[in-house]
Each structure stands twice: as structure tokens, then as C-alpha cells.
Design an enzyme around this catalytic site. Structure first.
Site, mmCIF file in Angstrom:
data_model
loop_
_atom_site.group_PDB
_atom_site.id
_atom_site.type_symbol
_atom_site.label_atom_id
_atom_site.label_comp_id
_atom_site.label_asym_id
_atom_site.label_seq_id
_atom_site.Cartn_x
_atom_site.Cartn_y
_atom_site.Cartn_z
ATOM 1 N N TYR A 141 0.821 -1.217 0.000
ATOM 2 C CA TYR A 141 0.000 0.000 0.000
ATOM 3 C C TYR A 141 0.855 1.268 0.000
ATOM 4 C CZ TYR A 141 -4.561 -2.169 0.931
ATOM 5 O OH TYR A 141 -5.742 -2.866 0.847
ATOM 6 N N LYS A 191 4.116 -15.290 3.563
ATOM 7 C CA LYS A 191 4.401 -16.096 2.385
ATOM 8 C C LYS A 191 5.914 -16.306 2.370
ATOM 9 C CE LYS A 191 3.130 -18.118 -1.491
ATOM 10 N NZ LYS A 191 2.296 -19.350 -1.525
ATOM 11 N N ASP A 223 -1.829 -18.549 1.672
ATOM 12 C CA ASP A 223 -2.751 -19.365 0.866
ATOM 13 C C ASP A 223 -3.416 -20.436 1.745
ATOM 14 O OD1 ASP A 223 -0.255 -20.550 1.101
ATOM 15 O OD2 ASP A 223 -0.126 -21.245 -0.980
ATOM 16 N N ASP A 247 -6.000 -7.264 4.454
ATOM 17 C CA ASP A 247 -7.150 -6.709 3.738
ATOM 18 C C ASP A 247 -7.977 -7.845 3.156
ATOM 19 O OD1 ASP A 247 -8.791 -4.741 2.447
ATOM 20 O OD2 ASP A 247 -7.748 -5.226 0.579
ATOM 21 N N ASP A 251 -11.873 -9.619 4.693
ATOM 22 C CA ASP A 251 -13.136 -9.781 3.940
ATOM 23 C C ASP A 251 -13.551 -11.253 3.938
ATOM 24 O OD1 ASP A 251 -13.069 -7.043 3.270
ATOM 25 O OD2 ASP A 251 -13.767 -7.425 1.227
HETATM 26 C C1 IPM Z 1 -10.411 -1.691 3.941
HETATM 27 C C2 IPM Z 1 -10.638 -1.122 2.565
HETATM 28 C C3 IPM Z 1 -9.525 -0.128 2.265
HETATM 29 C C4 IPM Z 1 -8.221 -0.890 2.286
HETATM 30 C C5 IPM Z 1 -9.712 0.649 0.958
HETATM 31 C C6 IPM Z 1 -11.026 1.376 0.896
HETATM 32 C C7 IPM Z 1 -8.579 1.606 0.706
HETATM 33 O O1 IPM Z 1 -10.718 -2.137 1.617
HETATM 34 O O2 IPM Z 1 -10.363 -0.908 4.898
HETATM 35 O O3 IPM Z 1 -10.294 -2.912 4.072
HETATM 36 O O4 IPM Z 1 -7.842 -1.509 1.282
HETATM 37 O O5 IPM Z 1 -7.555 -0.862 3.324
HETATM 38 MN MN MN Z 2 -10.710 -4.146 2.487
#
Ligand code: IPM
Ligand code: MN
Length: 368
Positions: A141, A191, A223, A247, A251
Site C-alpha cells: 500500500y 508467504k 494461501d 485486507d 473480507d
Molecule cells: C479496507 C478497505 C480499504 C483498504 C480501501 C477502501 C482503501 O478495503 O479498509 O479494508 O484496502 O484498506
Molecule cells: Mn478491504
């Protein structure tokens, strides 16, 4: 307790879920006798429209001068064509960096009442309770060099994954300290079979672990972790990982809970903490009153715990979330667990009512 909170509603469903989180904070303040002062500022697409910048100076200054920042969501398809540094998301990344919050805590919990909202079998998710500690200011990032390179008519783009020992150490300490207060286990995810950054990550985490003898450490490749998260989520307590892996895995971990809308987060370690739901701006459902505010409300609970050190208040909010789910109220995204469909603001209302009941039971009312 008096707290100055900068509120950044942001884009899409950001404003509507933030409204419910603030309602919860006001209720807690009223019951327990705390003063929360909110001041609203623009970020993301909303800020680009008005100030031509995803993080105007006035917003950043307000954030730096407050005790905590509460954020809804950023991102809008309107700005998809812009280069990365001009997009709404850039505002959030700059903010995280300016605040210095290097540790992003993302709890993923399986709530019994909505276990059926998860596409995973109930016996797989039952009791899962994971805290993902995501490094937030390093890796791909923020690494240099980065950008689009034109090489004699051939276009390339590059990003750099880079970590210093100090960057790994500080976030590792957050993970070990959190695990010591939970079930005493850290799984560090990397990794290391391919990447030098991951080898340094693994060595450093292993060394820091010696300072926390009460915490057990194991390592997983990313993975394999992606698979274990949804096959055996109960094996995890705290997951410690770098920025992009975190990240993606956070999710994925939302699948355990049943919806991304359920997850809250706390970004800490810097001058001012940042609290935001894990979900995005969901422009397709914005303004319809159907967004799930539980993640925003869970983020408000984390704010109480990490900024105000208000553990009892945070637990009251978390218990209220559980009780509203147990009573059967659901937003559309978690309706696979049968119950009563309610709107975004009805969830907020129900959670505040539950808070009042819980506080009453505990005789928590502040003498006025
Ligand atoms: C998160 C989001 C952010 C990230 C984006 C919106 C920049 O996906 O907070 O997980 O990638 O960190
Ligand atoms: Mn995210």
C-alpha cells in the site's frame, strides 16, 4: 469522560450507518454520564466534489485535534477513472498514515443467532471468534518505488512490498498483547516460502514472541490460511499479518459472520485512533435504508474500549448487538438466518433500546 470525536461519514452507505453508530454513542453517553462531542468533516468522494481533494486539510486538522475519528466508508464509482492518488480511497490511506495507526484490529465473530446467514455449515462456524491484526501502514500500500512506468512504448506498473524490523515488531506486540487477554494464541500469516519480506516478518515475529511466554505462536502461509479460515475457523484466536494479506483475509473472515456488514474495526497505535466498519461504501444500496449498521455500531464499541478505556460500556454495546440479533431482527444481508426484516435506522433504534435495558439490569445509570 469527555471525548472529542471527528465524524467522517464519507460516501455511499457511510452516512446512514454512521448515523446509527452515533446514536448508540449518544445513548451510552447519556446512560453512563460521558460527553461525546461530534464534529463532522468531509472525506473521500464527498470531499473531492467540494474541495477537489479526498482529504482536505481542514478534515485532517480536525482529525489530528480530536480524541478519536469515526469513519463511515469511502469510495464511489464516479471517480473510478482517476489515478490512485486522487481517488476517494487515497483520502483514507493518507488519513491512516497521518494518524500513525499501524495496527488494524478486525474482530470476526460467529453469532449463534445468525449462524445460518453464513454459507458455511453451522458446525463449522459455531463459536468462531477471531481477531485479525492487520499491519496498516506498510507493505504494498505504501512501498516505494510505485507507479506506472513507460518503457519505450511498453507500459508497466510496479508496487513494492517492503517492511522494516521496527514496523513488524510494533504490530506484532499489539497482536501478542491482544492474544494474552484472549485465548493466548497468535497465528502469524506470511508467504515466507517465496517472499523476503515474509522471511523477515517470520523471524521478527518469532523473536518478539519470546517476550510473551503465555502466548502460543504458530505460522501459516497466506494461501493455507485462506483455506483454514473457512474450513476450520475455530482453530484461530489472533491472526497477525501484513497489510494486503490482512485486507484480503478480513473480507474472507466476514463469511464466518455471514455478512461484511457485521464487522467493525479499530485502527490504533498512533496519536488518534480511527474506527470504521470493514465494509465499503456499497453505492448500489446507498440511501435506501437497507444497509447493515451492525459493523458501524461494533466499531463504536471498539472506540469506547480503545479510546475511552470504557470496557463496561463497550461490552454493553456488544451485548446489545447480540440481543437484537437473538430477538430475530435482521437487515436484508443477513436474512438467510430467518427473522424480522428491519431497516438501517430500526436496527439503531433496537440497539439503543437494548442498551437501555442492559444498563438498567446492571444498575449502570449515572446519578444525575
Ligand atoms: C479496507 C478497505 C480499504 C483498504 C480501501 C477502501 C482503501 O478495503 O479498509 O479494508 O484496502 O484498506
Ligand atoms: Mn478491504
Amino acid at each position: 469522560m469527555k471525548l472529542k470525536i471527528t465524524v467522517l461519514e464519507g460516501d455511499g452507505i457511510g452516512p446512514e450507518v454512521t448515523r446509527e453508530a452515533l446514536r448508540v454513542l449518544r445513548t451510552i453517553g447519556g446512560i453512563y454520564g460521558h460527553r461525546f462531542e461530534f464534529s463532522e468533516h468531509l472525506i473521500g468522494g464527498a470531499a473531492i466534489r467540494k474541495h477537489d481533494s479526498p482529504l482536505p486539510t481542514s478534515t485532517l486538522d480536525a482529525c489530528l485535534a480530536s480524541d478519536a475519528v469515526f469513519l463511515g466508508a469511502v469510495g464511489s464509482p464516479e471517480f473510478d477513472a482517476l489515478p490512485a492518488h486522487k481517488r476517494p480511497e487515497a483520502g483514507l490511506l493518507l488519513l491512516r498514515q497521518a494518524l500513525g495507526d499501524y495496527a488494524n484490529l478486525r474482530p470476526a465473530i460467529s453469532y449463534d443467532a445468525i449462524a445460518a446467514a453464513s454459507p458455511l455449515r453451522p458446525e463449522i462456524v459455531a463459536g468462531a471468534d477471531i481477531l485479525i491484526v492487520r499491519e496498516l501502514l506498510g507493505g504494498l500500500y505504501f512501498g516505494d518505488p510505485r507507479g506506472v512506468i513507460n518503457d519505450n512504448g511498453h507500459t508497466r506498473a510496479a508496487n513494492t512490498m517492503s517492511y522494516s524490523v521496527a514496523e513488524i515488531e510494533r504490530v506484532a506486540r499489539v497482536a501478542f498483547a491482544a492474544a494474552a487477554k484472549r485465548r493466548g494464541k497468535v497465528t502469524s500469516v506470511d508467504k515466507a516460502n517465496v517472499l523476503e519480506t515474509s522471511q523477515l516478518w517470520r523471524q521478527t515475529v518469532t523473536r518478539i514472541a519470546k517476550d510473551y511466554p503465555e502466548v502460543e505462536l504458530d505460522h501459516l502461509y497466506v494461501d493455507a490460511c485462506a483455506m483454514h479460515l473457512i474450513t476450520t475457523p475455530q482453530r484461530f484466536d489472533v491472526i497477525l499479518t501484513e497489510n494486503l494479506f490482512g485486507d484480503i483475509l478480513s473480507d474472507e473472515a466476514a463469511v464466518i459472520t455471514g455478512s461484511l456488514g457485521m464487522l467493525g474495526s479499530a485502527s490504533i497505535g498512533g496519536e488518534v485512533g480511527l474506527f470504521e466498519p470493514v465494509h465499503g461504501s456499497a453505492p448500489d444500496i446507498a440511501g435506501k435504508g437497507i444497509a447493515n449498521p451492525f459493523g458501524a455500531i461494533a466499531s463504536a464499541a471498539l472506540l469506547l474500549r480503545y479510546v475511552g478505556d470504557l470496557a463496561q460500556e463497550a461490552e454493553t454495546v456488544e451485548e446489545a448487538i447480540r440481543s437484537v440479533l437473538k430477538a430475530g431482527y435482521r437487515t436484508r444481508d443477513i436474512m438467510a438466518a430467518p427473522g424480522f426484516l428491519v431497516s438501517t435506522s430500526e436496527v439503531g433504534q433496537l440497539v439503543t433500546e437494548a442498551i437501555a435495558e442492559i444498563a438498567d439490569r446492571r444498575h449502570a445509570y449515572h446519578a444525575v
